[in-house]
Write a protein that holds these residues in place. Structure first.
Motif, PDB file in Angstrom:
ATOM      1  N   SER A 282       3.931   6.789 -31.012  1.00  0.00           N
ATOM      2  CA  SER A 282       2.547   6.354 -30.133  1.00  0.00           C
ATOM      3  C   SER A 282       3.039   5.540 -29.331  1.00  0.00           C
ATOM      4  O   SER A 282       4.005   4.652 -29.399  1.00  0.00           O
ATOM      5  CB  SER A 282       1.599   6.549 -31.302  1.00  0.00           C
ATOM      6  N   VAL A 283       2.096   5.168 -28.241  1.00  0.00           N
ATOM      7  CA  VAL A 283       2.300   4.212 -27.259  1.00  0.00           C
ATOM      8  C   VAL A 283       1.124   3.210 -27.703  1.00  0.00           C
ATOM      9  O   VAL A 283       0.065   3.677 -27.850  1.00  0.00           O
ATOM     10  CB  VAL A 283       2.221   4.683 -25.925  1.00  0.00           C
ATOM     11  N   ASP A 284       1.389   1.797 -27.434  1.00  0.00           N
ATOM     12  CA  ASP A 284       0.586   0.813 -27.763  1.00  0.00           C
ATOM     13  C   ASP A 284       0.885  -0.301 -26.414  1.00  0.00           C
ATOM     14  O   ASP A 284       1.718  -1.202 -26.583  1.00  0.00           O
ATOM     15  CB  ASP A 284       0.598  -0.062 -29.071  1.00  0.00           C
ATOM     16  N   GLY A 285       0.136  -0.160 -25.554  1.00  0.00           N
ATOM     17  CA  GLY A 285       0.369  -0.871 -24.342  1.00  0.00           C
ATOM     18  C   GLY A 285       1.820  -0.455 -23.715  1.00  0.00           C
ATOM     19  O   GLY A 285       1.934   0.547 -23.418  1.00  0.00           O
ATOM     20  N   ASP A 286       2.492  -1.506 -23.665  1.00  0.00           N
ATOM     21  CA  ASP A 286       4.061  -1.352 -23.083  1.00  0.00           C
ATOM     22  C   ASP A 286       4.963  -1.219 -24.427  1.00  0.00           C
ATOM     23  O   ASP A 286       6.334  -1.478 -24.306  1.00  0.00           O
ATOM     24  CB  ASP A 286       4.430  -2.387 -22.143  1.00  0.00           C
ATOM     25  N   LYS A 287       4.372  -0.905 -25.638  1.00  0.00           N
ATOM     26  CA  LYS A 287       5.342  -0.793 -26.724  1.00  0.00           C
ATOM     27  C   LYS A 287       5.250   0.545 -27.278  1.00  0.00           C
ATOM     28  O   LYS A 287       4.303   1.248 -27.143  1.00  0.00           O
ATOM     29  CB  LYS A 287       4.848  -1.749 -28.049  1.00  0.00           C
ATOM     30  N   ILE A 288       6.304   1.122 -27.709  1.00  0.00           N
ATOM     31  CA  ILE A 288       6.492   2.415 -28.351  1.00  0.00           C
ATOM     32  C   ILE A 288       6.425   2.151 -30.180  1.00  0.00           C
ATOM     33  O   ILE A 288       7.414   1.387 -30.394  1.00  0.00           O
ATOM     34  CB  ILE A 288       7.872   3.012 -27.875  1.00  0.00           C
ATOM     35  N   ILE A 289       5.640   2.951 -30.736  1.00  0.00           N
ATOM     36  CA  ILE A 289       5.695   2.811 -32.112  1.00  0.00           C
ATOM     37  C   ILE A 289       6.509   4.019 -32.699  1.00  0.00           C
ATOM     38  O   ILE A 289       5.565   5.208 -32.465  1.00  0.00           O
ATOM     39  CB  ILE A 289       4.277   2.619 -32.637  1.00  0.00           C
ATOM     40  N   ARG A 290       7.354   3.533 -33.295  1.00  0.00           N
ATOM     41  CA  ARG A 290       8.257   4.848 -33.777  1.00  0.00           C
ATOM     42  C   ARG A 290       7.588   4.820 -35.357  1.00  0.00           C
ATOM     43  O   ARG A 290       8.028   4.117 -35.980  1.00  0.00           O
ATOM     44  CB  ARG A 290       9.515   4.684 -33.598  1.00  0.00           C
ATOM     45  N   LYS A 291       7.314   6.057 -35.826  1.00  0.00           N
ATOM     46  CA  LYS A 291       6.836   6.321 -37.043  1.00  0.00           C
ATOM     47  C   LYS A 291       8.069   7.055 -37.969  1.00  0.00           C
ATOM     48  O   LYS A 291       8.600   7.795 -37.609  1.00  0.00           O
ATOM     49  CB  LYS A 291       5.923   7.475 -37.074  1.00  0.00           C
ATOM     50  N   ASN A 292       8.323   6.446 -38.943  1.00  0.00           N
ATOM     51  CA  ASN A 292       9.092   6.879 -40.018  1.00  0.00           C
ATOM     52  C   ASN A 292       8.623   7.881 -41.114  1.00  0.00           C
ATOM     53  O   ASN A 292       9.656   8.159 -42.046  1.00  0.00           O
ATOM     54  CB  ASN A 292       9.667   5.814 -40.634  1.00  0.00           C
ATOM     55  N   ASP A 342     -10.087  11.710 -44.531  1.00  0.00           N
ATOM     56  CA  ASP A 342      -8.481  11.421 -44.729  1.00  0.00           C
ATOM     57  C   ASP A 342      -7.590  12.435 -44.332  1.00  0.00           C
ATOM     58  O   ASP A 342      -6.509  12.339 -43.928  1.00  0.00           O
ATOM     59  CB  ASP A 342      -8.306  10.861 -46.062  1.00  0.00           C
ATOM     60  N   ASP A 343      -8.566  13.788 -44.520  1.00  0.00           N
ATOM     61  CA  ASP A 343      -7.544  15.064 -44.318  1.00  0.00           C
ATOM     62  C   ASP A 343      -7.422  15.318 -42.803  1.00  0.00           C
ATOM     63  O   ASP A 343      -6.448  16.295 -42.489  1.00  0.00           O
ATOM     64  CB  ASP A 343      -8.109  16.353 -44.794  1.00  0.00           C
ATOM     65  N   ILE A 344      -8.142  14.631 -42.022  1.00  0.00           N
ATOM     66  CA  ILE A 344      -7.821  14.835 -40.541  1.00  0.00           C
ATOM     67  C   ILE A 344      -7.344  13.464 -39.970  1.00  0.00           C
ATOM     68  O   ILE A 344      -7.653  13.372 -38.463  1.00  0.00           O
ATOM     69  CB  ILE A 344      -9.211  15.507 -39.842  1.00  0.00           C
ATOM     70  N   GLN A 345      -6.855  12.649 -40.400  1.00  0.00           N
ATOM     71  CA  GLN A 345      -6.351  11.469 -39.669  1.00  0.00           C
ATOM     72  C   GLN A 345      -4.809  11.216 -40.024  1.00  0.00           C
ATOM     73  O   GLN A 345      -4.226  11.541 -41.026  1.00  0.00           O
ATOM     74  CB  GLN A 345      -6.941  10.208 -40.515  1.00  0.00           C
ATOM     75  N   GLY A 346      -4.275  10.467 -39.138  1.00  0.00           N
ATOM     76  CA  GLY A 346      -2.862  10.094 -39.443  1.00  0.00           C
ATOM     77  C   GLY A 346      -1.788  11.042 -39.079  1.00  0.00           C
ATOM     78  O   GLY A 346      -0.688  10.869 -39.122  1.00  0.00           O
ATOM     79  N   SER A 347      -2.118  11.894 -38.081  1.00  0.00           N
ATOM     80  CA  SER A 347      -1.027  13.149 -37.760  1.00  0.00           C
ATOM     81  C   SER A 347      -0.136  12.059 -36.566  1.00  0.00           C
ATOM     82  O   SER A 347      -0.579  11.388 -35.798  1.00  0.00           O
ATOM     83  CB  SER A 347      -1.734  14.146 -37.061  1.00  0.00           C
ATOM     84  N   THR A 348       1.168  12.668 -36.617  1.00  0.00           N
ATOM     85  CA  THR A 348       2.098  12.092 -35.771  1.00  0.00           C
ATOM     86  C   THR A 348       2.718  13.175 -34.673  1.00  0.00           C
ATOM     87  O   THR A 348       3.105  12.769 -33.758  1.00  0.00           O
ATOM     88  CB  THR A 348       3.225  11.580 -36.586  1.00  0.00           C
ATOM     89  N   PHE A 349       2.353  14.584 -35.101  1.00  0.00           N
ATOM     90  CA  PHE A 349       2.456  15.587 -34.199  1.00  0.00           C
ATOM     91  C   PHE A 349       1.785  16.804 -34.308  1.00  0.00           C
ATOM     92  O   PHE A 349       1.509  17.060 -35.554  1.00  0.00           O
ATOM     93  CB  PHE A 349       4.382  16.013 -34.285  1.00  0.00           C
ATOM     94  N   THR A 350       1.411  17.684 -33.473  1.00  0.00           N
ATOM     95  CA  THR A 350       0.377  18.617 -33.796  1.00  0.00           C
ATOM     96  C   THR A 350       1.044  20.009 -33.219  1.00  0.00           C
ATOM     97  O   THR A 350       1.413  20.068 -32.106  1.00  0.00           O
ATOM     98  CB  THR A 350      -1.110  18.088 -32.981  1.00  0.00           C
ATOM     99  N   ILE A 351       0.610  21.076 -33.832  1.00  0.00           N
ATOM    100  CA  ILE A 351       0.943  22.196 -33.524  1.00  0.00           C
ATOM    101  C   ILE A 351      -0.385  23.270 -33.260  1.00  0.00           C
ATOM    102  O   ILE A 351      -1.162  22.954 -34.168  1.00  0.00           O
ATOM    103  CB  ILE A 351       1.846  23.041 -34.660  1.00  0.00           C
ATOM    104  N   THR A 352      -0.350  23.894 -32.433  1.00  0.00           N
ATOM    105  CA  THR A 352      -1.646  24.728 -32.419  1.00  0.00           C
ATOM    106  C   THR A 352      -1.056  26.176 -31.903  1.00  0.00           C
ATOM    107  O   THR A 352       0.040  26.559 -31.223  1.00  0.00           O
ATOM    108  CB  THR A 352      -2.541  24.264 -31.020  1.00  0.00           C
ATOM    109  N   ASN A 353      -1.738  27.102 -32.509  1.00  0.00           N
ATOM    110  CA  ASN A 353      -1.198  28.601 -32.563  1.00  0.00           C
ATOM    111  C   ASN A 353      -2.233  29.308 -31.485  1.00  0.00           C
ATOM    112  O   ASN A 353      -3.277  29.829 -31.874  1.00  0.00           O
ATOM    113  CB  ASN A 353      -1.551  29.021 -34.008  1.00  0.00           C
ATOM    114  N   LEU A 354      -1.763  29.678 -30.212  1.00  0.00           N
ATOM    115  CA  LEU A 354      -2.424  30.185 -29.287  1.00  0.00           C
ATOM    116  C   LEU A 354      -2.235  31.811 -29.624  1.00  0.00           C
ATOM    117  O   LEU A 354      -3.147  32.534 -29.358  1.00  0.00           O
ATOM    118  CB  LEU A 354      -2.014  29.907 -28.048  1.00  0.00           C
TER     119      LEU A 354
END
Length: 436
Positions: A282-292, A342-354
């Motif tokens: 994710s992006v925070d200003g001019d910083k890139i936050i890498r999720k482990n 809590d079930d709809i928080q904290g995602s780091t990547f999303t998939i949508t099925n068109l």
């Protein structure tokens, strides 16, 4: 005397308040333990507040439309036959007192505050919460002015946002100075078209519900925040289709779970993220936050047509069986409005099925604060070139189009293209020897 105080509970990271959308009980009602007392809504999800014990609703400190903060006392239950003479006498008016810093209203000019009592309803019968009345009184807004505000809440209730927007509009509504008419010496450009108000029997006016308003705002904000780019790739999923047709019945018998394509897509994405971790940021200003960690959001359509994105936590640590159980559980609870905040928080990547709606492809909008989203299209039988040791030939294959939208601020075309290609490779090389 047995007395049970009910406080607005913590509902997940970043949620500090909730709107009381409906009171299910009133003062004096008897309740059993776990009976729902009121419905609340946040910008994430709707839920209910249960009674912690059986007894009588002795006090409800907030009204419908009020916005208590997490930790606020919202109701009191006593044993049957008891009173609450020795309980706090906080009124809903006092409970929603607002500090100037919280509503950005400056009283430095010491305006003359009207002594006119603020009414609890407009002339049209729309409810005005104590919160809104407090703001209106502080800003010297009369009952007549409140009658002109069109509320965006349920049943056109005037919300905190409505009154604050009205205040801002009133501050900037300064009469323009009269400028003497001058002869134009340059070509005139056409003025922007005015908004047309449609009325009559040939149109139907549909008020957006709360969730649709939130979706609208979330999508618009995403387009303003991220530099969207979308890449596409064809994937031959013929082996997956044939494998699933072969094992799905046994899978249901053995695991009591329906095997869909979604957990297979999730597994392919998780493996690709392992190879290209800078997608999982994710992006925070001019910083890139890498999720482990890898939390996959799966866009789910609700029966009312709205969309919600429940999250599979630590998806990269689950096997196909675990992913199937998580996907089915979240999808079922989403469709029955049983998801927790809590079930709809904290995602780091999303998939949508068109493809679930027959679309072959699309350009999805990034789910902030993520930097990429994958859309999977419908699986269609198409003629395709098949490479064999004897040479190329034409055959009927199950082809699916993947589309990846990514944030060009931090994801360049090389990274986005390679990541998308790796997902396709993971699907085309899916292990069809698995037996369930």
């Amino acid at each position: 005397m047995a007395k049970f105080e009910i406080f607005l509970p913590a509902m997940g990271e970043g949620i500090i308040e909730a709107t009381i959308t409906k009171l299910l009980k009133k003062e004096g009602d008897s309740v059993e333990e776990e009976d729902s007392i009121m419905e609340i809504a946040t910008d994430k999800v709707d839920s209910e507040i249960p009674a912690p014990a059986s007894g009588i609703i002795a006090k409800i400190l907030f009204e419908e439309g009020d916005v208590p903060k997490v930790g606020d006392l919202i109701a009191i239950i006593t044993s049957e036959g008891e009173s609450i003479e020795d309980t706090p006498t906080t009124t809903s008016e006092e409970a929603t007192q607002i500090e100037e810093k919280d509503i950005n209203i400056s009283l430095a000019k010491e305006p003359e505050v009207s002594n006119e009592p603020m009414k609890a309803k407009t002339e049209n019968g729309n409810f005005i919460s104590p919160l809104v009345r407090t703001i209106a009184k502080a800003e010297n807004i009369s009952n007549e002015e409140l009658n002109t505000i069109i509320g965006s809440g349920e049943a056109k209730r005037i919300t905190k946002k409505d009154i604050l927007h009205y205040i801002e509009d009133r501050k900037v509504a300064i009469p323009k100075p009269i400028v003497p008419e001058q002869k134009m010496t340059t070509p005139q450009t056409s003025a922007p078209a005015e908004h047309v108000s449609y009325t009559g029997q040939n149109v139907e006016i549909i008020e957006m519900d709360r969730m649709r308003k939130l979706i609208s705002q979330h999508m618009t904000n995403s387009l303003q925040i991220s530099a969207h780019v979308t890449s596409f790739i064809d994937v031959d999923v013929t082996p997956i289709v044939q494998w699933r047709d072969k094992v799905k019945d046994n899978f249901v018998k053995k695991h009591n779970q329906k095997l869909t394509y979604t957990p297979i897509f999730v597994e392919a994405v998780c493996k690709a993220i392992q190879d290209y971790p800078l997608i999982n940021v994710s992006v925070d200003g001019d910083k890139i936050i890498r999720k482990n960690f890898v939390n996959i959001g799966m866009a789910t359509a609700l029966p009312n047509g709205n969309l919600i994105v429940p999250v599979i936590k630590d998806a990269n640590e689950k096997n196909l069986i675990g992913l199937t159980k998580s996907v089915n559980d979240l999808a079922n609870r989403g469709r029955t409005n049983q998801l927790k905040p809590d079930d709809i928080q904290g995602s780091t990547f999303t998939i949508t099925n068109l493809g679930a709606f027959g679309s072959t492809t699309g350009t999805p909008i990034i789910n902030q604060p993520e930097v990429a989203i994958l859309a999977v299209g419908a699986i269609k039988k198409k003629p395709a070139v098949i490479e064999t040791p004897q040479g190329d030939t034409i055959g009927i294959r199950h082809i699916m189009v993947l589309s990846l939208s990514y944030d060009h601020r931090v994801v360049d075309g090389g990274l986005g293209g390679l990541f998308l290609k790796r997902i396709a490779e993971n699907l085309e090389n899916f292990d069809t020897t698995q037996v369930f």
